[in-house]
Each structure stands twice: as C-alpha cells, then as structure tokens.
Design an enzyme around this catalytic site. Structure first.
Site, PDB file in Angstrom:
ATOM      1  CB  SER A   1      -0.805   0.112   1.416  1.00 30.62           C
ATOM      2  OG  SER A   1      -0.466   0.510   2.596  1.00 30.62           O
ATOM      3  CG  ASP A   2       1.659   5.998  -1.377  1.00 34.34           C
ATOM      4  OD1 ASP A   2       2.269   6.232  -0.148  1.00 34.34           O
ATOM      5  OD2 ASP A   2       1.642   6.707  -2.265  1.00 34.34           O
ATOM      6  CD1 TRP A   3       2.018   7.777   5.441  1.00 39.21           C
ATOM      7  CD2 TRP A   3       4.136   6.480   5.641  1.00 39.21           C
ATOM      8  NE1 TRP A   3       2.886   7.451   6.910  1.00 39.21           N
ATOM      9  CE2 TRP A   3       4.667   7.747   6.533  1.00 39.21           C
ATOM     10  CE3 TRP A   3       5.547   5.947   4.869  1.00 39.21           C
ATOM     11  CZ2 TRP A   3       5.403   7.465   7.449  1.00 39.21           C
ATOM     12  CZ3 TRP A   3       6.845   6.403   5.924  1.00 39.21           C
ATOM     13  CH2 TRP A   3       7.024   6.876   6.861  1.00 39.21           C
ATOM     14  N   GLY A   4       0.210   4.809   4.481  1.00 33.26           N
ATOM     15  CA  GLY A   4      -1.284   4.701   5.168  1.00 33.26           C
ATOM     16  C   GLY A   4      -2.523   4.711   4.588  1.00 33.26           C
TER      17      GLY A   4
END
Ligand code: NOJ
Length: 731
Positions: free
Chosen positions: A260-263
């Site tokens: 996933s991308d950050w968060g």
C-alpha cells in the site's frame, strides 16, 4: 546477471516449494507480521519486533550497522528466521542525484536512464537498501500537480520505455534492488491537479493511456507495485479488486508483491470507503493489497477478522506468499546482511558523477535561441554576469525526493562556470534573488540593470525551489515565483543579451517572459552535476538534445493540456478572434464557435517533443516500405535526416501516428517510436525505424485490444507539432 524476465513465471520454481514449506510452519501472527511494514524508529523496538516476527519490512533505514543489527534479530532470534527487507524511496539517485525523472524523460534515452538507475542501485544496495519505490509511471498531463516532477511525463509509450529501462538498472544486478511500479493507477489525473484528489477515469481510458506503462513494467519482471492514494469512480485504488485482482493478477498473470502507499489502508476511512481500520483492512486485503505500509491496520485487525470468521486465513496466505517471494527473489534468505565496512566508497564515484552529468546534459531542453545567442564564447576577456535564485542553490537544484543526496556534493552553475571557464571569462555574480519566491525592490532592480549593462551577457538561473514540486505540492499559478519576471525585465533593459536557464519540477507559464530573454534552456531540476552540465551547454562544449516530455501551457488554466488528446468536435482554425479584439456587444455566435481559449489562444506554448539544438535538422518526407499491412506486420519507416549546421549534434527523431477513424474517437497523434540519432556537421543519413503494426492496437468499442483496419497517418519529426504527413493502411 539475474534475468528479470524469469520473475513473472513462477510455476515449477523451487522458490514456490520453499514458500509452501515456510507457510506450513507459520502461525497466524507470524503471517500477519510479514504484512506489516513500518518506518524506522528506535533500534531496540525494531529489534524486538523483528525477533517477535511482528514486522516484515522496514522503510527509511539506510545505515548498514543498524540494518544488520535488526536483521540479525529477525534471522537469528525469530522463530523461523525470516529476513526483513529494507526499503527506501530511491527516486532519481541515492547519494549521487540524477535529474528528476521528468528531466530524465526529456533525454528520450533509455540506455542512460538504465545506467543512472544502476548507479542508484549500487549506492543503495551498498547501504543495505534492497527495495525502492520507483519507477513512478503515472501519466502526468498537468503541471499544477507537483508530482509531475517524479513522472516521465504525459506519453504512455515514452513512459513505458523509460520505466522498463529504469527497472533493468535497479533489478538486473548481482544483488538486485527491487523496483516498485507506482502509483497504480491514474494518480496523475487528480482533479484540479490537487494531490490525493479523486479521479474519474473510465476503464477504456485507463486501458488506453494509464495502464500500458504498468503492464510493460510488470511483464518485464518488476518485483513490486504500489496502488495510489486516490479513488477512481468511488473506489480507492488500494481496495480495487478489479484492478488489483482481475487485471493485474488475472490478465497479466503477475505474481509480485503489492504494498500500500503510506497509510492508505487506513486512508480508506478518510475516503468514506470503510467505517474503521478493521473494515479497511478487510477491503484492502481482499482486493489484493498484500503489505500495509504504515497504517498498522493489518497488524491490529487481521487476526480478529480471521477469528471472527469474517476473513479466511487463505486470503492472508496469498499475500504472505507474495512478500516471501520477494524476499526469496532478492536472495535475502541466503544473504541477509550488508557489508558494514567502507560502504560509502560506493557513493559519488567518478563514474556515477559522470553519468549524472551526462544525464543532466541530455535532459536540458533548449526552448529559445534568438540570433544564435547560445552558445556563448569562452573567449579571453568576455564578461558574463551570473544571477538568479538557482545559480548557487545546491539543495534546490537536486529537486524533489532527495533523502540521501548531500548538497555539499552538488556542483552549482556558479561554481562550475568559474571552474570550467574562469581562466578566460570574467564572471560577475549578483545575489539579487537568493531563493525563488524572494521579492526585491525596484531600486535593486534598477541597480541590477546598470550592473548588467557592463557585461557581454547575462545568464539568469531561475525556476523553483525543490520544495515547490513533488508530493502534496500543488500550484494553481504556474508563473515564475517572486520577482523573477521582474529580474528578467531588468536584465532586458540593460541591452545586454539575456540567457535564462530555468530549473523546475514542472512546466511553468513563461510565455510572457519570453520577450525578455534571448535564449532559454529548460532544466528540470538537474541534480548533483547540473552545474557542469549547464555550463558546458551554455559555452558550447555540449550541444542540447533534450525534448519536452510534457506539453507547456500558455497559462495554467489550460491544464491538463497534452498532445495526444482526442479532437474537440469543432477544432479551431487558428484565425479566430482573441479576447482583445472582440467587438463590443458581439453576437453570441459571431466568433465562430470553435475550440480555443479566448485569452490564451489556440494551443500550447511549446508542444510535446519540442526542443532546439545548436544546429538545425532537416527531415525528408517519410516513406513506408509498403502501402498496406497485415496486423502482424512490421512497418519500415524511412526518411533522410540532415544536420544543416556546423556542429555535431543529436536529434531525437519521433514517429507519430493517427488512426484516422476508429470504433471510438482516436487521439490526434500518438508517439509510436523514437530514436536518438547523432550526425556530424553537414551529415545526411537515411534513418529506418521498425514499427510493429501491433503498436496501433487500442481498446475499442467492444473493449477489446485490437488494431482496427483502415487508414493511418504518420509523421517523422522532431516534435509532435510538425512534420510532413503520409498515409499507410492496415487490412
Ligand atoms: C508516499 C508516496 O506517495 C510514495 O510515492 C512513497 O513511495 C511512499 N510515501 C513511501 O515514502
């Protein structure tokens, strides 16, 4: 050399057997731990987590001693000894900083992009980093969006070619650096250029323009992929089963790891797509997002979801397979540690610096050169005044996404000019503007005019600070910041020839500034070696060859503006009335009802593919080897290219095609091939380019990827807006 091609087909692979064996021994907690990616924090905490098996990968750690310490805890103290993988955003170089990707795209030089990525990988791998979140292949048509800097621009074919070259540089090494195709998909089309904003792209549009570079990367063996933050048609990409599952795993048969991308697993709550982290975890994992970067959503919720029967453990197993496969492919089970001694010897090697210089040369685009102002003569006694906020900005010329490059190693134009040409040329320097947003008073400008009048040339290094482009840095005004336009005017008033060099992370609307400059070089933030590269271009030891990878707007309000758009129903003729000339109380339809901007005219400031040289190139009309082709043929396009000038130079020849009529509307033109051709002064050469007919395929009305029979136009040219049109047919 590892063959990256082997990566896409895993059946019968001994790695799969090892994954099965390991998976059979893992507890649910250990499996979930593998899917948890965290950013570096206190060493002791990371060691404890590594030993407990509650983390699978760590980002943002670049010290080999620390890395080994934590790796030892994972390998020697955890129950199954599964190594961690350490990740970092190595975007355009690690320590040696290459031009931003948008600049590298202007080189149209896959070999050079590959070489740069290999130097970046050498430096990163020497530090213990084995996973980078690059290349970014978001088709980017809008310079308001700050992340256009990290892209290869607006064209799917150019983006795909350069991305695959970059991938080879990262992964085809003794110790590969895993690449990551990001951001899947359509992120560059965020509404209004506002980062993280929604997009509304139809499946056909995705398939025709946005997906092709991803497909090229994954089919070439890219080990990982990252879904983008945005939602499309109400579905956040990290939760899009159709794209992550049906297309990527199903149609493309890709078996890499999706992070996933950050968060952005937790981000589904912000989208209103999940009520809480538990629901977000379930939606993201079942859609296919394997690893949760920095949401702590999987680690906190997956166990409960399995225990309550809401999630099958087999779904978790699939994702664990994907991260374990990455670790096996990187050789981490055999070789988990990094050399601690002398790893810095890999940084800033003379070879890497030379490659970065060459990349900065090739990525500079000459946009204007009236009366052959450039190159300047490096003759004894010549007086050149240097000024502008980017003349001596070692941090800012590196551009966005630089975590590890140190500004102490940057060579600025001011330094390089003096070093390279200071024995002959008498350089003056004015610090009238020290950063791009700075304003100065009219008295200072008047003094600058007086100073400039005493020189033979004024070179102004203008542009943007690094922080103005990149993630989250959206602009609605694309004019030069601060008093830079006023500085150009002040320089113009001196009567001395004015050379502008703009270092920026995007296109800027400099149309109104052009009258105040005799020459303009566009240098998308050029990196560590930008100074020598630009100095050599200015004094003619290098000849510009870069071409624009994005369309330059007259005004920001035209964005998104791109060359391969579909036609409006009523294209303008180019002779319509513009704002200032509209008669008072003109009748509603009296202006002709065509597609143009009353206040910005008919098209862009500079078209895609545009760039001048210190020579001129002449193209003969292209010919094709036949008039008509079958769908599996390859067309041979030939033309004569002549260097009409007095210097050896390189031309990026570009082949554009238009499918004249299709089952859906077709783009005005599409780049289908390009090649760098170097010719001596006065030399003529026949250039022949092979063009497989299958490159004309598109997703048609029936959502099938086909080459539709009919007439096609073709141009061979030095940019997307010129060239003689010919026809060929597909049967
Ligand atoms: C957010 C960015 O969107 C992505 O490109 C990057 O790789 C991650 N953060 C990790 O730093």
């Amino acid at each position: 050399m590892l063959s990256v091609l082997a990566v896409a087909c895993s059946q019968g692979d001994p790695i799969e057997k090892r994954i099965d064996d390991l998976l059979a021994q893992m507890t649910l907690e250990e499996k979930i731990g593998q899917l948890n990616q965290v950013t570096a924090y206190a060493t002791e905490g990371m060691c404890n987590e590594a030993a407990a098996g509650t983390i699978g990968s760590i980002l943002n750690l670049v010290d080999p001693v620390e890395i080994n310490k934590i790796q030892r805890a994972a390998v020697e103290e955890s129950r199954l000894g599964i190594p961690l993988v350490f990740a970092r955003d190595v975007i355009h170089g690690f320590h040696t900083i290459f031009p931003i990707p948008l600049g590298q795209a202007a080189s149209f030089d896959p070999a050079l992009v590959e070489e740069g990525a290999r130097f970046a990988a050498n430096e990163a791998v020497a530090s213990g980093v084995r996973w980078t979140f690059s290349p970014m292949v978001d088709i980017s048509r809008d310079s308001r969006w700050g992340r256009i800097a990290e892209s290869f621009g607006e064209d799917p074919y150019l983006t795909g070619e350069l991305a695959v070259a970059m991938l080879r540089g990262y992964q085809e090494n003794e110790k590969p650096l895993a690449a990551c195709a990001k951001h899947f998909v359509g992120y560059g089309a965020s509404e209004g250029g506002l980062d993280y904003a929604p997009i509304h792209i139809t499946e056909r549009e995705l398939r025709n323009y946005y997906l092709p570079p991803f497909e090229a990367l994954l089919k070439a063996g890219c080990m990982t992929l990252m879904p983008s933050f945005n939602d499309n048609d109400g579905i956040p990409n990290a939760g899009n089963k159709f794209l992550l599952g049906d297309v990527l795993r199903g149609e493309w048969g890709w078996d890499g790891c999706i992070v996933s991308d950050w968060g952005s697993v937790g981000g589904m709550i912000a989208h209103g797509f999940a009520a809480d982290a538990k629901e977000a975890s379930k939606r993201a994992l079942t859609a296919g997002t394997d690893v949760d970067m920095m949401s702590y959503a999987y680690i906190n919720n997956l166990k409960g979801l399995v225990e309550s029967g809401e999630l099958k453990e087999s779904v978790i197993d699939e994702s664990v397979r994907n991260i374990l496969r990455l670790k096996f492919r990187l050789g981490l089970f055999e070789n988990p540690y990094v050399e601690e001694e002398n790893y810095q010897a890999a940084f800033y090697t003379p070879e890497a610096l030379e490659s970065a210089r060459k990349a900065a040369v090739e990525s500079a685009v000459l946009l204007k050169n009236d009366n052959k102002t450039l190159p300047l003569k490096a003759a004894k006694g010549e007086r050149v005044l240097i000024a502008g906020p980017m003349a001596d900005a070692p941090h800012d010329q590196m551009g966005t996404w630089v975590f590890d490059g140190q500004k102490e190693h940057t060579v600025t134009p001011l330094k390089a000019m003096k070093e390279l040409y200071g024995d002959k040329v008498r350089f003056g320097y004015s610090d009238i503007l020290t950063y791009s947003r700075e304003e100065c008073a009219s008295l200072e400008l008047a003094a600058f005019t007086a100073q400039a009048a005493t020189y033979d040339a004024v070179v102004l290094f203008l542009g943007e600070e690094a922080i103005l482009s990149g993630e989250a840095h959206t602009l609605v005004n694309l004019d030069l910041q601060g008093s830079q336009s006023a500085l150009l005017k002040a320089a113009r008033r001196s009567g001395t020839p004015v050379i502008a060099v703009v270092m920026a992370g995007r296109a800027l609307s400099v149309g109104k500034d052009l009258e105040n400059m005799d020459a303009l070089i566009w240098s998308f933030h050029p990196g560590t070696m930008g100074g020598p590269a630009l100095s050599q271009l200015i004094f003619g030891n290098e000849v510009p060859s870069g071409k624009l990878p994005i369309t330059f707007p007259v005004a920001a309000g035209q964005e998104p503006i791109y060359y391969n758009a579909h036609f409006p129903e009523r294209p303008a003729s180019g002779s319509e009335v513009l704002l200032a000339d509209i008669p008072l109380e003109a009748g509603q339809t009296s202006l002709g009802c065509t597609a143009y901007w009353l206040d910005a005219g008919f098209g862009p400031l500079y078209p895609f593919g545009y760039g001048l040289s210190y020579t001129t190139f002449e193209y003969s009309a292209p010919t094709t080897d036949k008039e008509s082709y079958a769908k599996d043929d390859t067309i041979q396009v030939s033309f004569t290219l002549t260097n009409k000038g007095a210097v050896e130079a390189t031309e990026v020849v570009q082949i554009y095609v238009r499918d004249v009529a299709g089952s859906t509307s077709r783009p005005q033109k599409e780049l289908k091939a390009f090649e760098r051709v170097t010719l001596k002064a006065g030399e003529s050469r026949q250039v022949t380019i092979s063009l497989p007919v299958e490159r004309m395929a598109f997703w048609n009305l029936d959502m099938e990827k086909v080459v539709e029979p009919g007439e096609f136009y073709l141009w061979a040219s030095g940019n997307s807006a010129s060239g003689e049109k010919i026809s060929f047919w597909v049967k």
